[in-house]
Scaffold this motif. Structure first.
Motif, PDB file in Angstrom:
ATOM      1  N   GLU A  57       0.012   9.070  -3.212  1.00  0.00           N
ATOM      2  CA  GLU A  57       0.481   8.161  -4.259  1.00  0.00           C
ATOM      3  C   GLU A  57       0.906   8.951  -5.495  1.00  0.00           C
ATOM      4  O   GLU A  57       1.869   8.581  -6.176  1.00  0.00           O
ATOM      5  CB  GLU A  57      -0.601   7.148  -4.615  1.00  0.00           C
ATOM      6  N   GLU A  58       0.210  10.030  -5.770  1.00  0.00           N
ATOM      7  CA  GLU A  58       0.540  10.861  -6.935  1.00  0.00           C
ATOM      8  C   GLU A  58       1.925  11.489  -6.782  1.00  0.00           C
ATOM      9  O   GLU A  58       2.681  11.559  -7.751  1.00  0.00           O
ATOM     10  CB  GLU A  58      -0.522  11.963  -7.136  1.00  0.00           C
ATOM     11  N   ARG A  59       2.251  11.931  -5.577  1.00  0.00           N
ATOM     12  CA  ARG A  59       3.589  12.518  -5.364  1.00  0.00           C
ATOM     13  C   ARG A  59       4.676  11.458  -5.504  1.00  0.00           C
ATOM     14  O   ARG A  59       5.733  11.720  -6.068  1.00  0.00           O
ATOM     15  CB  ARG A  59       3.693  13.176  -3.975  1.00  0.00           C
ATOM     16  N   PHE A  60       4.436  10.257  -4.983  1.00  0.00           N
ATOM     17  CA  PHE A  60       5.423   9.185  -5.148  1.00  0.00           C
ATOM     18  C   PHE A  60       5.625   8.871  -6.625  1.00  0.00           C
ATOM     19  O   PHE A  60       6.736   8.581  -7.057  1.00  0.00           O
ATOM     20  CB  PHE A  60       5.021   7.925  -4.365  1.00  0.00           C
ATOM     21  N   ALA A  61       4.560   8.954  -7.408  1.00  0.00           N
ATOM     22  CA  ALA A  61       4.659   8.683  -8.855  1.00  0.00           C
ATOM     23  C   ALA A  61       5.506   9.740  -9.564  1.00  0.00           C
ATOM     24  O   ALA A  61       6.025   9.491 -10.650  1.00  0.00           O
ATOM     25  CB  ALA A  61       3.268   8.606  -9.473  1.00  0.00           C
ATOM     26  N   GLU A  62       5.662  10.907  -8.954  1.00  0.00           N
ATOM     27  CA  GLU A  62       6.460  11.994  -9.548  1.00  0.00           C
ATOM     28  C   GLU A  62       7.957  11.856  -9.276  1.00  0.00           C
ATOM     29  O   GLU A  62       8.752  12.629  -9.808  1.00  0.00           O
ATOM     30  CB  GLU A  62       5.990  13.349  -9.002  1.00  0.00           C
ATOM     31  N   ILE A  63       8.354  10.894  -8.449  1.00  0.00           N
ATOM     32  CA  ILE A  63       9.777  10.752  -8.108  1.00  0.00           C
ATOM     33  C   ILE A  63      10.587  10.457  -9.361  1.00  0.00           C
ATOM     34  O   ILE A  63      10.250   9.574 -10.148  1.00  0.00           O
ATOM     35  CB  ILE A  63       9.989   9.647  -7.045  1.00  0.00           C
ATOM     36  N   ARG A  64      11.647  11.219  -9.527  1.00  0.00           N
ATOM     37  CA  ARG A  64      12.612  11.040 -10.614  1.00  0.00           C
ATOM     38  C   ARG A  64      13.988  11.013  -9.980  1.00  0.00           C
ATOM     39  O   ARG A  64      14.454  12.032  -9.447  1.00  0.00           O
ATOM     40  CB  ARG A  64      12.523  12.168 -11.643  1.00  0.00           C
ATOM     41  N   LEU A  65      14.646   9.863 -10.029  1.00  0.00           N
ATOM     42  CA  LEU A  65      15.942   9.705  -9.377  1.00  0.00           C
ATOM     43  C   LEU A  65      17.057  10.408 -10.134  1.00  0.00           C
ATOM     44  O   LEU A  65      17.088  10.399 -11.368  1.00  0.00           O
ATOM     45  CB  LEU A  65      16.296   8.222  -9.248  1.00  0.00           C
ATOM     46  N   GLN A  66      17.982  10.969  -9.374  1.00  0.00           N
ATOM     47  CA  GLN A  66      19.221  11.511  -9.931  1.00  0.00           C
ATOM     48  C   GLN A  66      20.123  10.308 -10.205  1.00  0.00           C
ATOM     49  O   GLN A  66      20.736   9.758  -9.293  1.00  0.00           O
ATOM     50  CB  GLN A  66      19.863  12.480  -8.935  1.00  0.00           C
ATOM     51  N   GLU A  67      20.205   9.908 -11.455  1.00  0.00           N
ATOM     52  CA  GLU A  67      20.855   8.645 -11.804  1.00  0.00           C
ATOM     53  C   GLU A  67      22.336   8.603 -11.460  1.00  0.00           C
ATOM     54  O   GLU A  67      22.885   7.523 -11.235  1.00  0.00           O
ATOM     55  CB  GLU A  67      20.636   8.340 -13.283  1.00  0.00           C
TER      56      GLU A  67
END
Length: 164
Positions: free
Chosen positions: A104-114
């Protein structure tokens, strides 16, 4: 054969494109999908192999994952390779790598290339056909089967077993 003859020979060969994607799952077995800005539907993190620059499919999968969702995760084993034909373009050799199970912690780190992605979500394997268009859906399901039964990479043509 001279250098000029060889260059002419190479220029006359058929062309093929290459793409690479990574299949990430959560602890419940759901699959990470992303929604691109440049086409309809959902896809996996991944993209074009920059072969002219010497990039390998595995390197492309890692680079694209970092660029698109901000996670630097070395791809795991190759789980499927698909010869995907399409209208108005050369065939694409699509490599699918296992990204493993993320916390869950890794999913929380997702930052999309807008510039390329609108959103991401997790879907159940049963939802794959409704979310992943063309040969991508069957490719993902074949990759999941290869992971489950340890049969090694699935060899596919347009998402279907190559021997079909």
């Amino acid at each position: 054969m001279t250098v000029t003859d060889y260059a002419t020979y190479i220029a006359g060969l058929p062309r093929v494109l290459a793409g690479a994607a990574v299949l990430f799952r959560d602890g419940r077995g759901r699959i990470l999908v992303v929604r691109p800005t440049y086409r309809e539907g959902w896809v996996l993190p991944g993209g074009t192999v920059e072969s002219d620059a010497g990039e390998t499919p595995r390197q492309a999968a890692r680079r694209e994952t970092l660029e698109e969702i901000g996670l630097d995760v070395p791809p795991g084993p190759l789980i499927a390779v698909d010869w995907a034909q399409g209208p108005a373009r050369p065939p694409v050799v699509a490599y699918l790598y296992d990204g493993g199970v993320l916390s869950e912690e890794r999913f929380a780190e997702i930052r999309l290339q807008e510039a390329e992605l609108v959103s991401w979500k997790l879907i159940e394997p049963s939802e794959v056909p409704g979310h992943l268009q063309g040969s991508l859906g069957p490719r993902v399901l074949a990759g999941l089967r290869a992971l489950a039964d340890g049969s090694g990479p699935a060899e596919l043509v347009n998402g279907l077993p190559a021997d079909a």
